[in-house]
Design a protein around this motif. Sequence first.
Motif, PDB file in Angstrom:
ATOM      1  N   CYS A  56      13.779   5.706  -7.057  1.00  0.00           N
ATOM      2  CA  CYS A  56      14.495   6.955  -6.620  1.00  0.00           C
ATOM      3  C   CYS A  56      14.001   7.131  -4.997  1.00  0.00           C
ATOM      4  CB  CYS A  56      13.876   8.183  -7.203  1.00  0.00           C
ATOM      5  SG  CYS A  56      12.206   8.879  -7.125  1.00  0.00           S
ATOM      6  N   GLY A  57      13.052   6.275  -4.500  1.00  0.00           N
ATOM      7  CA  GLY A  57      12.661   6.235  -2.994  1.00  0.00           C
ATOM      8  C   GLY A  57      11.724   7.625  -2.680  1.00  0.00           C
ATOM      9  N   THR A  58      11.281   8.057  -3.619  1.00  0.00           N
ATOM     10  CA  THR A  58      10.418   9.117  -3.408  1.00  0.00           C
ATOM     11  C   THR A  58       9.071   8.727  -2.710  1.00  0.00           C
ATOM     12  OG1 THR A  58      11.213  10.705  -4.975  1.00  0.00           O
ATOM     13  CG2 THR A  58       9.056  11.339  -4.240  1.00  0.00           C
ATOM     14  N   VAL A  59       8.673   9.367  -1.937  1.00  0.00           N
ATOM     15  CA  VAL A  59       7.035   8.659  -1.076  1.00  0.00           C
ATOM     16  C   VAL A  59       6.069   9.911  -1.197  1.00  0.00           C
ATOM     17  CG1 VAL A  59       6.193   8.030   1.086  1.00  0.00           C
ATOM     18  CG2 VAL A  59       8.488   7.065   0.347  1.00  0.00           C
ATOM     19  N   TRP A  60       5.123   9.612  -1.430  1.00  0.00           N
ATOM     20  CA  TRP A  60       4.002  10.505  -1.412  1.00  0.00           C
ATOM     21  C   TRP A  60       3.018   9.638  -0.401  1.00  0.00           C
ATOM     22  CZ3 TRP A  60       6.506   8.872  -5.754  1.00  0.00           C
ATOM     23  CH2 TRP A  60       6.806   9.679  -6.409  1.00  0.00           C
ATOM     24  N   SER A  61       2.546  10.748   0.631  1.00  0.00           N
ATOM     25  CA  SER A  61       1.684  10.249   1.731  1.00  0.00           C
ATOM     26  C   SER A  61       0.134  10.418   1.382  1.00  0.00           C
ATOM     27  CB  SER A  61       1.734  11.059   2.932  1.00  0.00           C
ATOM     28  OG  SER A  61       1.656  12.195   2.663  1.00  0.00           O
ATOM     29  N   SER A  62      -0.084  10.943   0.320  1.00  0.00           N
ATOM     30  CA  SER A  62      -1.461  10.847  -0.406  1.00  0.00           C
ATOM     31  C   SER A  62      -1.494  10.977  -1.819  1.00  0.00           C
ATOM     32  CB  SER A  62      -2.403  12.082   0.222  1.00  0.00           C
ATOM     33  OG  SER A  62      -1.718  13.285  -0.401  1.00  0.00           O
ATOM     34  N   GLN A  63      -2.708  10.226  -2.419  1.00  0.00           N
ATOM     35  CA  GLN A  63      -2.871  10.186  -3.666  1.00  0.00           C
ATOM     36  C   GLN A  63      -3.012  11.540  -4.335  1.00  0.00           C
ATOM     37  OE1 GLN A  63      -7.035   9.252  -4.923  1.00  0.00           O
ATOM     38  NE2 GLN A  63      -6.019   7.292  -5.773  1.00  0.00           N
ATOM     39  N   SER A  64      -3.469  12.470  -3.440  1.00  0.00           N
ATOM     40  CA  SER A  64      -3.547  14.090  -3.993  1.00  0.00           C
ATOM     41  C   SER A  64      -2.036  14.270  -4.250  1.00  0.00           C
ATOM     42  CB  SER A  64      -4.455  14.801  -3.483  1.00  0.00           C
ATOM     43  OG  SER A  64      -4.101  15.077  -1.891  1.00  0.00           O
ATOM     44  N   ASP A  65      -1.286  14.134  -3.339  1.00  0.00           N
ATOM     45  CA  ASP A  65       0.043  14.732  -3.400  1.00  0.00           C
ATOM     46  C   ASP A  65       0.902  14.059  -4.717  1.00  0.00           C
ATOM     47  OD1 ASP A  65      -0.115  16.155  -1.211  1.00  0.00           O
ATOM     48  OD2 ASP A  65       0.857  14.789   0.071  1.00  0.00           O
ATOM     49  N   LEU A  66       0.614  12.741  -4.911  1.00  0.00           N
ATOM     50  CA  LEU A  66       1.050  12.080  -6.056  1.00  0.00           C
ATOM     51  C   LEU A  66       0.559  12.788  -7.417  1.00  0.00           C
ATOM     52  CD1 LEU A  66       2.826   9.832  -7.388  1.00  0.00           C
ATOM     53  CD2 LEU A  66       0.726   8.379  -7.007  1.00  0.00           C
TER      54      LEU A  66
END
Length: 135
Positions: free
Chosen positions: A81-91
């Motif tokens: 889907c192309g979604t990106v998380w800039s940090s592990q905590s966001d993921l």
Amino acid sequence: MPAASESQITFILDSQKKGMKFIMLECPSCYQDFSLNPQTMDAPDAIRKTAEDGLRCPCSSCYGLISHVSGQKEFWGCGECGTVWSSQSDLFESITGIIKKHPYRADVYTKKGNHYIPVALKNEPKNYEENVAGE
């Protein structure tokens, strides 16, 4: 290097329009999957650095796999889907949110403390992808 198929070109162009930074493609010659940043047309160096690599994507209707990508900027991304998380905590926040919304999704994650790790693909519920696609 083999040329991209028409469907791959369409996918890349659509991904560029959506601003996606991470997609997965299949080589038409060797059938190996590879990652691509459609904005730069560079292949990010996706390496398994953390136990969290291979988590199922926590976005609605997406059952892609998350990869940790390192380079100038580190991130976790879903090639489907192309979604990106800039940090592990966001993921991890996204995973917690999708489990609250769809409790069956918890079956593909193991929580250890404040961290999520993937269950083995062979241990996932057989209808997982079908259920997610129906969200």
